[in-house]
Design a protein around this motif. Structure first.
Motif, PDB file in Angstrom:
ATOM      1  N   SER A  63      18.076 106.285 -11.204  1.00 56.80           N
ATOM      2  CA  SER A  63      18.527 105.551  -9.955  1.00 56.80           C
ATOM      3  C   SER A  63      19.515 104.353 -10.418  1.00 56.80           C
ATOM      4  CB  SER A  63      17.445 104.778  -9.445  1.00 56.80           C
ATOM      5  OG  SER A  63      16.540 105.350  -8.870  1.00 56.80           O
ATOM      6  N   CYS A  64      19.577 103.891 -11.805  1.00 60.70           N
ATOM      7  CA  CYS A  64      20.345 102.725 -12.023  1.00 60.70           C
ATOM      8  C   CYS A  64      21.714 102.987 -12.456  1.00 60.70           C
ATOM      9  CB  CYS A  64      19.539 101.593 -12.781  1.00 60.70           C
ATOM     10  SG  CYS A  64      19.575 102.087 -14.348  1.00 60.70           S
ATOM     11  N   TYR A  65      21.744 104.025 -13.244  1.00 65.36           N
ATOM     12  CA  TYR A  65      23.129 104.578 -13.798  1.00 65.36           C
ATOM     13  C   TYR A  65      23.504 103.563 -15.137  1.00 65.36           C
ATOM     14  CZ  TYR A  65      23.509 107.483 -10.012  1.00 65.36           C
ATOM     15  OH  TYR A  65      23.319 108.830  -9.037  1.00 65.36           O
ATOM     16  N   ASP A  66      22.443 103.047 -15.360  1.00 66.35           N
ATOM     17  CA  ASP A  66      22.905 101.873 -16.519  1.00 66.35           C
ATOM     18  C   ASP A  66      23.066 102.600 -17.912  1.00 66.35           C
ATOM     19  OD1 ASP A  66      23.679  99.376 -16.256  1.00 66.35           O
ATOM     20  OD2 ASP A  66      21.738  98.520 -16.614  1.00 66.35           O
ATOM     21  N   CYS A  67      22.260 103.636 -18.088  1.00 65.69           N
ATOM     22  CA  CYS A  67      22.308 104.584 -19.330  1.00 65.69           C
ATOM     23  C   CYS A  67      23.320 105.636 -19.367  1.00 65.69           C
ATOM     24  CB  CYS A  67      20.890 105.289 -19.289  1.00 65.69           C
ATOM     25  SG  CYS A  67      20.711 106.622 -18.304  1.00 65.69           S
ATOM     26  N   LEU A  68      24.446 105.323 -18.768  1.00 65.77           N
ATOM     27  CA  LEU A  68      25.471 106.297 -18.766  1.00 65.77           C
ATOM     28  C   LEU A  68      25.993 106.472 -20.382  1.00 65.77           C
ATOM     29  CD1 LEU A  68      27.463 105.476 -15.463  1.00 65.77           C
ATOM     30  CD2 LEU A  68      26.155 107.381 -15.939  1.00 65.77           C
ATOM     31  N   VAL A  69      26.191 107.874 -20.620  1.00 63.26           N
ATOM     32  CA  VAL A  69      26.656 108.122 -22.118  1.00 63.26           C
ATOM     33  C   VAL A  69      27.402 109.231 -22.029  1.00 63.26           C
ATOM     34  CG1 VAL A  69      24.629 109.558 -22.610  1.00 63.26           C
ATOM     35  CG2 VAL A  69      25.655 108.114 -24.515  1.00 63.26           C
ATOM     36  N   THR A  70      28.316 109.543 -23.087  1.00 62.84           N
ATOM     37  CA  THR A  70      29.105 110.540 -23.418  1.00 62.84           C
ATOM     38  C   THR A  70      28.365 111.951 -24.281  1.00 62.84           C
ATOM     39  OG1 THR A  70      31.190 109.283 -23.296  1.00 62.84           O
ATOM     40  CG2 THR A  70      31.390 111.445 -24.304  1.00 62.84           C
ATOM     41  N   VAL A  71      28.296 112.930 -23.567  1.00 59.37           N
ATOM     42  CA  VAL A  71      27.498 114.041 -24.247  1.00 59.37           C
ATOM     43  C   VAL A  71      28.335 114.915 -24.314  1.00 59.37           C
ATOM     44  CG1 VAL A  71      25.614 115.700 -23.898  1.00 59.37           C
ATOM     45  CG2 VAL A  71      25.306 113.150 -22.938  1.00 59.37           C
ATOM     46  N   ASN A  72      28.789 115.502 -25.702  1.00 60.13           N
ATOM     47  CA  ASN A  72      29.481 116.692 -25.920  1.00 60.13           C
ATOM     48  C   ASN A  72      30.926 116.427 -25.305  1.00 60.13           C
ATOM     49  OD1 ASN A  72      27.567 117.825 -27.388  1.00 60.13           O
ATOM     50  ND2 ASN A  72      26.679 118.696 -25.407  1.00 60.13           N
ATOM     51  N   GLY A  73      31.358 115.173 -25.468  1.00 59.53           N
ATOM     52  CA  GLY A  73      32.772 114.722 -24.829  1.00 59.53           C
ATOM     53  C   GLY A  73      32.609 114.436 -23.409  1.00 59.53           C
ATOM     54  N   ARG A  74      31.727 114.822 -22.551  1.00 57.79           N
ATOM     55  CA  ARG A  74      31.641 114.592 -21.198  1.00 57.79           C
ATOM     56  C   ARG A  74      31.165 113.155 -20.906  1.00 57.79           C
ATOM     57  NH1 ARG A  74      31.002 118.778 -16.489  1.00 57.79           N
ATOM     58  NH2 ARG A  74      29.927 117.306 -14.956  1.00 57.79           N
ATOM     59  N   PRO A  75      31.887 112.342 -20.152  1.00 63.15           N
ATOM     60  CA  PRO A  75      31.136 110.901 -19.974  1.00 63.15           C
ATOM     61  C   PRO A  75      30.525 110.884 -18.944  1.00 63.15           C
ATOM     62  CG  PRO A  75      33.581 111.079 -19.455  1.00 63.15           C
ATOM     63  CD  PRO A  75      33.203 112.374 -19.835  1.00 63.15           C
ATOM     64  N   ASN A  76      29.620 109.576 -18.903  1.00 66.22           N
ATOM     65  CA  ASN A  76      29.054 109.372 -17.408  1.00 66.22           C
ATOM     66  C   ASN A  76      27.867 110.349 -17.219  1.00 66.22           C
ATOM     67  OD1 ASN A  76      30.832 106.916 -16.958  1.00 66.22           O
ATOM     68  ND2 ASN A  76      32.364 108.599 -16.038  1.00 66.22           N
ATOM     69  N   GLN A  77      27.126 110.939 -18.353  1.00 66.75           N
ATOM     70  CA  GLN A  77      25.822 111.306 -18.041  1.00 66.75           C
ATOM     71  C   GLN A  77      24.742 110.495 -18.078  1.00 66.75           C
ATOM     72  OE1 GLN A  77      26.352 114.559 -17.408  1.00 66.75           O
ATOM     73  NE2 GLN A  77      28.343 114.085 -17.459  1.00 66.75           N
ATOM     74  N   ARG A  78      23.707 110.759 -17.257  1.00 65.28           N
ATOM     75  CA  ARG A  78      22.598 109.723 -17.293  1.00 65.28           C
ATOM     76  C   ARG A  78      21.478 110.119 -18.263  1.00 65.28           C
ATOM     77  NH1 ARG A  78      20.969 109.879 -11.055  1.00 65.28           N
ATOM     78  NH2 ARG A  78      22.276 111.641 -11.283  1.00 65.28           N
ATOM     79  N   ALA A  79      21.491 109.387 -19.462  1.00 65.72           N
ATOM     80  CA  ALA A  79      20.668 109.829 -20.641  1.00 65.72           C
ATOM     81  C   ALA A  79      19.308 109.938 -20.396  1.00 65.72           C
ATOM     82  CB  ALA A  79      21.068 108.658 -21.809  1.00 65.72           C
ATOM     83  N   CYS A  80      18.884 109.279 -19.254  1.00 64.10           N
ATOM     84  CA  CYS A  80      17.527 109.205 -19.012  1.00 64.10           C
ATOM     85  C   CYS A  80      16.980 110.667 -18.380  1.00 64.10           C
ATOM     86  CB  CYS A  80      16.948 108.222 -18.081  1.00 64.10           C
ATOM     87  SG  CYS A  80      17.434 108.143 -16.557  1.00 64.10           S
ATOM     88  N   LEU A  81      18.086 111.362 -17.849  1.00 61.85           N
ATOM     89  CA  LEU A  81      17.792 112.614 -16.988  1.00 61.85           C
ATOM     90  C   LEU A  81      18.168 113.672 -17.929  1.00 61.85           C
ATOM     91  CD1 LEU A  81      19.025 112.096 -13.333  1.00 61.85           C
ATOM     92  CD2 LEU A  81      16.660 111.556 -14.451  1.00 61.85           C
ATOM     93  N   VAL A  82      19.124 113.590 -18.739  1.00 62.07           N
ATOM     94  CA  VAL A  82      19.821 114.781 -19.418  1.00 62.07           C
ATOM     95  C   VAL A  82      19.012 115.124 -20.687  1.00 62.07           C
ATOM     96  CG1 VAL A  82      21.885 115.751 -20.580  1.00 62.07           C
ATOM     97  CG2 VAL A  82      22.057 114.181 -18.651  1.00 62.07           C
ATOM     98  N   PRO A  83      18.468 116.292 -20.800  1.00 61.96           N
ATOM     99  CA  PRO A  83      17.699 116.744 -21.930  1.00 61.96           C
ATOM    100  C   PRO A  83      18.472 116.783 -23.272  1.00 61.96           C
ATOM    101  CG  PRO A  83      17.953 118.657 -20.404  1.00 61.96           C
ATOM    102  CD  PRO A  83      18.519 117.451 -19.794  1.00 61.96           C
ATOM    103  N   ALA A  84      18.010 116.467 -24.308  1.00 56.24           N
ATOM    104  CA  ALA A  84      18.752 116.451 -25.549  1.00 56.24           C
ATOM    105  C   ALA A  84      18.449 118.052 -26.179  1.00 56.24           C
ATOM    106  CB  ALA A  84      17.998 115.616 -26.679  1.00 56.24           C
TER     107      ALA A  84
END
Lengths: 103, 487
Positions: A63-84
């Motif tokens: 909900s908060c979008y504070d955990c945005l991160v770059t994954v495989n070069g793609r920015p703004n992914q929500r780390a709490c939702l994206v499986p590793a």
């Protein structure tokens, strides 16, 4: 010693690895990127656009979008939702994560 | 099955609307879906998560091999029986379960959809979802004759200086990360805010190995004293509270009531918090602050119903006893829009037991079946308890007394309390919308989900219903693929 895994009697399938800013981190199958980072003691993985302040997971549910991160070069992914996924390259995201566009 | 890969693509041959689309597979939506399928309806259940259970019954991914997922839960058996029913209905073709489907809007379809603006009630509804994870996400649509919105809630946050430091996390967020990923934000975790969730969070963090020096609760539990009848009618809830109390005592966790964390300290991460005593209106009492060292803070002030899908359809709302906006629902869980039902936290925060009951009630109503007095009486009893609890934990007006001018209020746009006060005091803003236009508070990624209640309080306004046309980020190509609206 008490631990989350001991609490639920967890016997995970074999761990895999992701990298965070080039550093190899063990990931258990099914963990989100935020969970992998937390278990490695990493609480911050981006800086804000205005103040450059460090941020990581806050709401934990997307909900908060504070955990945005770059994954495989793609920015703004929500780390709490994206499986590793095995071999994922996670990198600290600075500002909008679009510095490559030079705008 | 009526799902198709693209909104613009052709529907598969023979696909018509399903009888019921349920949005959300938490306690309310899951209970509704299996009950409706048992009553003979064809159901599609869409959920943003990858496993059923919602936030309450969030549980470890299968790969983590948890032998005792129930150790992290209260009332796990009630989930397990419904999940088994879901799988049976799925196998029999009565339920289509679509995990990782985030519904971002619901629009009228069929005849009413063609005559937008006319008074005729819609006979079918089109649900648009983003399916899957980036970068493989795709558009999906479901068409249904009736819709049950069971989208639950997210956490209410009241800001304080330092709340953006890494290591300061939502109380529900810490619980969610623990339940799903078996991880902790730190070893020494203060739990603070208001509401019954704090006790559950502190109990599970301690059971999972964290040291919890204190649970800091802003309300006074004596506030329940005026609500004795509602409490006595719910002995199960009192037993639950006693269970949490026992767990805290076992782990040597101190409970400080009428106290709040008024500041988090640290540079790159939280290192300590200041805890101060509050007066009856939640105003911090000068000179009462003391520091508690910690490496994480789990904080939350109750929950906020997640309503954007419902308000987008025009469903009527009300303000609940906790000060949050919830849907107006009738005795059968109908919203004010014919064809749209809702159950669980969207109708007012009330917990999983009430959500299960409401989901089953809604399913009976949608199927045209009599619900039986167990459900109707259960709902009345549990709702009375929820209202008593909500009133006891409603934030007092004095909480802004701990909000220094330099404290960030809007996390996304980094807007300070001082700038918001300037917009209200010097520039004449009288509501959160004007504050947003003047300062950008609430204009960032989360669209005001985190700062909304605080900005409204600083503007001297009661919270207003969510108005967010998209409930999650939607790739532009999905919008471009939508069929043109007829005029």
């Amino acid at each position: 010693m008490r631990s989350p895994r001991a609490l639920v009697g967890g016997s995970p399938a074999a761990a895999h690895e992701i990298t965070f800013d080039g550093r190899e981190l063990p990931a258990l199958p099914g963990q989100s990127i935020a969970a992998v980072l937390w278990s490695a003691g990493v609480l911050a993985w981006r800086t804000t656009r205005e103040g450059g302040a460090p941020r990581g997971a806050f709401c934990g549910i997307g909900s908060c979008y504070d955990c945005l991160v770059t994954v495989n070069g793609r920015p703004n992914q929500r780390a709490c939702l994206v499986p590793a996924r095995p071999g994922d390259s996670v990198t600290t995201q600075e500002g909008t994560g679009r510095a490559d566009l030079a705008v | 099955m009526s799902e198709r890969a693209s909104a613009a693509g052709p529907a598969p041959a023979g696909a018509g609307p399903v009888d019921l689309a349920v949005v959300g597979a938490g306690p309310a939506g899951l209970a509704a879906a299996v009950t409706a399928a048992g009553l003979g309806l064809r159901v599609t259940l869409l959920d943003a998560g990858d496993r059923p259970g919602g936030q309450f019954y969030r549980h470890p991914a299968p790969g983590l091999g948890a032998a005792r997922p129930e150790a992290l839960h209260h009332g796990w058996a009630q989930f397990a029986t419904r999940e088994a029913a879901l799988r049976a209905h799925e196998s029999a073709g009565r339920i289509t379960y679509l995990p990782l489907h985030h519904v971002w809007t619901i629009v009228p379809g069929g005849a009413a959809g063609d005559r937008r603006g006319h008074a005729a009630p819609a006979t079918e509804w089109i649900l648009h979802a983003v399916a899957g994870h980036a970068p493989e996400e795709r558009a999906a649509t479901v068409t249904a004759r009736a819709v049950l919105i069971a989208t639950g809630a997210y956490e209410r946050q009241l800001p304080f200086p330092g709340w953006t430091l890494p290591g300061v996390v939502g109380a529900g967020g810490a619980q969610a990360m623990l339940k799903a990923g078996l991880v902790l934000p730190g070893r020494r975790v203060v739990v603070a805010g208001s509401g019954p969730l704090l006790l559950a969070v502190a109990g599970s963090l301690a059971a999972a190995g964290a040291v919890v020096p204190a649970v800091v609760e802003a309300a006074a539990y004596t506030a329940y004293a005026g609500r004795v009848p509602a409490l006595l009618r719910n002995p199960g809830k009192l037993v639950e509270a006693a269970t949490y109390g026992g767990a805290l005592a076992r782990h040597h966790v101190r409970l400080l009531t009428r106290h709040a964390v008024t500041e988090a300290h640290g540079t790159d991460r939280v290192e300590a918090v200041t805890v101060a005593r509050l007066d009856r209106d939640w105003r911090p009492l000068p000179g009462t602050g003391r520091r508690i060292p910690c490496d994480a803070l789990a904080v939350g002030h109750g929950l906020v119903p997640q309503l954007e899908l419902a308000t987008g359809l025009g469903c009527a709302t009300r303000t609940g006893p906790d000060g949050t906006v919830a849907l107006v629902l009738d005795a059968e869980q109908r919203t004010s829009v014919p064809g749209i039902w809702s159950a669980g936290e969207t109708g007012g925060i009330g917990g999983a037991q009430l959500a299960l009951t409401e989901g089953e009630l809604a399913a009976h109503s949608i199927a045209g079946a009599l619900p039986g007095s167990r459900l109707t009486r259960g709902r009345a009893r549990l709702r009375a308890f929820a209202d008593a609890m909500a009133a006891a934990h409603r934030p007092g007006e004095g909480w802004t007394g701990w909000l220094r001018d330099d404290a960030v209020v809007c996390r996304c746009e980094e807007v300070s309390a001082g700038r918001i006060r300037e917009a209200v005091g010097d520039l004449g803003a009288r509501d959160a919308r004007s504050v947003k236009l003047l300062t950008r508070a609430g204009m960032g990624w989360c669209q005001g989900r985190m700062c909304g209640p605080a900005v409204a309080a600083l503007a001297g306004e009661e919270p207003v219903p969510d108005r967010r046309p998209l409930s999650c980020p939607v790739p532009l190509r999905h919008l471009a693929e939508l069929p043109c609206a007829e005029h």
